[in-house]
Design a protein around this motif. Structure first.
Motif, PDB file in Angstrom:
ATOM      1  N   PRO A  42      15.082   6.194   5.376  1.00 39.40           N
ATOM      2  CA  PRO A  42      15.625   6.270   6.745  1.00 39.40           C
ATOM      3  C   PRO A  42      15.541   4.947   7.500  1.00 39.40           C
ATOM      4  O   PRO A  42      16.498   4.561   8.182  1.00 39.40           O
ATOM      5  N   CYS A  43      14.402   4.229   7.377  1.00 38.19           N
ATOM      6  CA  CYS A  43      14.282   2.941   8.072  1.00 38.19           C
ATOM      7  C   CYS A  43      15.239   1.918   7.481  1.00 38.19           C
ATOM      8  O   CYS A  43      15.828   1.103   8.207  1.00 38.19           O
ATOM      9  N   ASN A  44      15.413   1.962   6.170  1.00 36.83           N
ATOM     10  CA  ASN A  44      16.322   1.029   5.521  1.00 36.83           C
ATOM     11  C   ASN A  44      17.753   1.254   6.011  1.00 36.83           C
ATOM     12  O   ASN A  44      18.497   0.298   6.292  1.00 36.83           O
ATOM     13  N   MET A  45      18.115   2.515   6.146  1.00 34.17           N
ATOM     14  CA  MET A  45      19.463   2.849   6.645  1.00 34.17           C
ATOM     15  C   MET A  45      19.617   2.421   8.107  1.00 34.17           C
ATOM     16  O   MET A  45      20.646   1.880   8.501  1.00 34.17           O
ATOM     17  N   THR A  92      18.701  -8.209  10.876  1.00 30.24           N
ATOM     18  CA  THR A  92      17.316  -8.670  10.834  1.00 30.24           C
ATOM     19  C   THR A  92      16.475  -7.670  11.626  1.00 30.24           C
ATOM     20  O   THR A  92      17.025  -6.877  12.423  1.00 30.24           O
ATOM     21  N   PRO A  93      15.156  -7.671  11.447  1.00 27.17           N
ATOM     22  CA  PRO A  93      14.320  -6.763  12.243  1.00 27.17           C
ATOM     23  C   PRO A  93      14.526  -6.953  13.748  1.00 27.17           C
ATOM     24  O   PRO A  93      14.555  -5.977  14.497  1.00 27.17           O
ATOM     25  N   ARG A 111       0.814  -1.230   0.000  1.00 31.84           N
ATOM     26  CA  ARG A 111       0.000   0.000   0.000  1.00 31.84           C
ATOM     27  C   ARG A 111       0.846   1.279   0.000  1.00 31.84           C
ATOM     28  O   ARG A 111       0.457   2.285   0.588  1.00 31.84           O
ATOM     29  N   PHE A 112       2.006   1.213  -0.643  1.00 34.33           N
ATOM     30  CA  PHE A 112       2.857   2.393  -0.801  1.00 34.33           C
ATOM     31  C   PHE A 112       3.215   3.032   0.545  1.00 34.33           C
ATOM     32  O   PHE A 112       3.249   4.250   0.676  1.00 34.33           O
ATOM     33  N   HIS A 113       3.475   2.170   1.545  1.00 34.80           N
ATOM     34  CA  HIS A 113       3.888   2.646   2.860  1.00 34.80           C
ATOM     35  C   HIS A 113       5.038   1.796   3.381  1.00 34.80           C
ATOM     36  O   HIS A 113       5.081   0.578   3.152  1.00 34.80           O
ATOM     37  N   CYS A 114       5.942   2.451   4.107  1.00 41.41           N
ATOM     38  CA  CYS A 114       7.029   1.741   4.778  1.00 41.41           C
ATOM     39  C   CYS A 114       6.426   0.739   5.758  1.00 41.41           C
ATOM     40  O   CYS A 114       5.525   1.083   6.535  1.00 41.41           O
ATOM     41  N   GLN A 115       6.930  -0.475   5.735  1.00 39.21           N
ATOM     42  CA  GLN A 115       6.393  -1.519   6.603  1.00 39.21           C
ATOM     43  C   GLN A 115       7.003  -1.494   8.008  1.00 39.21           C
ATOM     44  O   GLN A 115       6.650  -2.318   8.854  1.00 39.21           O
ATOM     45  N   TYR A 116       7.876  -0.510   8.254  1.00 39.87           N
ATOM     46  CA  TYR A 116       8.440  -0.347   9.594  1.00 39.87           C
ATOM     47  C   TYR A 116       7.827   0.850  10.326  1.00 39.87           C
ATOM     48  O   TYR A 116       7.458   0.747  11.490  1.00 39.87           O
ATOM     49  N   CYS A 117       7.716   1.991   9.631  1.00 42.17           N
ATOM     50  CA  CYS A 117       7.209   3.192  10.314  1.00 42.17           C
ATOM     51  C   CYS A 117       5.910   3.728   9.720  1.00 42.17           C
ATOM     52  O   CYS A 117       5.287   4.608  10.306  1.00 42.17           O
ATOM     53  N   GLY A 118       5.511   3.223   8.551  1.00 41.57           N
ATOM     54  CA  GLY A 118       4.262   3.674   7.935  1.00 41.57           C
ATOM     55  C   GLY A 118       4.390   4.876   7.024  1.00 41.57           C
ATOM     56  O   GLY A 118       3.397   5.331   6.464  1.00 41.57           O
ATOM     57  N   SER A 119       5.591   5.401   6.848  1.00 36.23           N
ATOM     58  CA  SER A 119       5.773   6.587   6.001  1.00 36.23           C
ATOM     59  C   SER A 119       5.536   6.255   4.531  1.00 36.23           C
ATOM     60  O   SER A 119       5.955   5.193   4.057  1.00 36.23           O
ATOM     61  N   PRO A 120       4.885   7.175   3.781  1.00 37.61           N
ATOM     62  CA  PRO A 120       4.705   6.969   2.335  1.00 37.61           C
ATOM     63  C   PRO A 120       5.799   7.641   1.508  1.00 37.61           C
ATOM     64  O   PRO A 120       5.706   7.687   0.287  1.00 37.61           O
TER      65      PRO A 120
END
Length: 200
Positions: free
Chosen positions: A143-146, A152-153, A106-115
């Motif tokens: 940013p979450c990827n960095m 791992t999560p 849904r075009f959102h980061c799966q860690y923080c929800g940012s689009p």
């Protein structure tokens, strides 16, 4: 028989109103069961392809634009909605592409929800044997990827909102209903049902 002079005449005679130029008149393509071949990207054919399919008797015309094209012997309205005469069975699973991955999530980061600033993340990093598959790749903002880096999560103390899965084509079509394209011709609305849950 297809009449190429229909195309040549229309291209030689551009309309002052750009919204009525043939190039801005794509046809929505429905399967033989009158459902779109694809929701996202929306199944659209250029007007030339649609007219060719009409002359080859491969489609039925459901709706038309007011815009017409002419040849010395033929005049016809450009089709806005067409339906295939032969049913095309959709593929059960969609291609594994960056766009389809974003659509699944849904075009959102799966860690923080940012689009914003979206990229993708290997849940189990490749250096730890993680593979580039639907089940191991999730949409992530830069940013979450960095922040997660090559961990791992659990190691990064970052929780995934939803565990990644391999979606079916039907699931992606359902996702696509929530993201209609910017332009929808009025004749298409009855065939799309954006954001409407369909009954089984």
């Amino acid at each position: 028989m297809f009449h190429p002079d229909l195309i040549e005449r229309a291209v030689r005679d551009p309309q002052p109103d750009i919204t009525r130029h043939p190039d801005s008149c794509p046809a929505l393509v429905l399967n033989a069961d009158y459902t779109p071949l694809s929701y996202y990207p929306l199944s659209l054919w250029p007007w030339q392809t649609a007219i060719k399919a009409i002359f080859l008797d491969r489609v039925d015309v459901i709706e038309t634009y007011e815009r017409e094209v002419h040849s010395p012997t033929i005049q016809m309205k450009i089709p806005s909605v067409i339906a295939l005469k032969q049913y095309v069975k959709p593929s059960e699973y969609p291609a594994f592409t960056r766009f389809n991955l974003f659509l699944r999530d849904r075009f959102h980061c799966q860690y923080c929800g940012s689009p914003h600033n979206l990229t993708f993340d290997h849940v189990v990093p490749r250096r730890l044997g993680g593979k580039t598959t639907w089940q191991n790749v999730a949409t992530a903002c830069a940013p979450c990827n960095m922040r997660k880096g090559g961990r791992t999560p659990a190691q990064a103390n970052m929780r995934l909102m939803v565990q990644p899965i391999r979606p079916t084509s039907w699931q992606l079509q359902e996702r696509g209903r929530a993201f209609p394209p910017n332009y929808l011709h009025e004749s298409w609305h009855d065939w799309l049902y954006w954001d409407v849950e369909l009954e089984a």
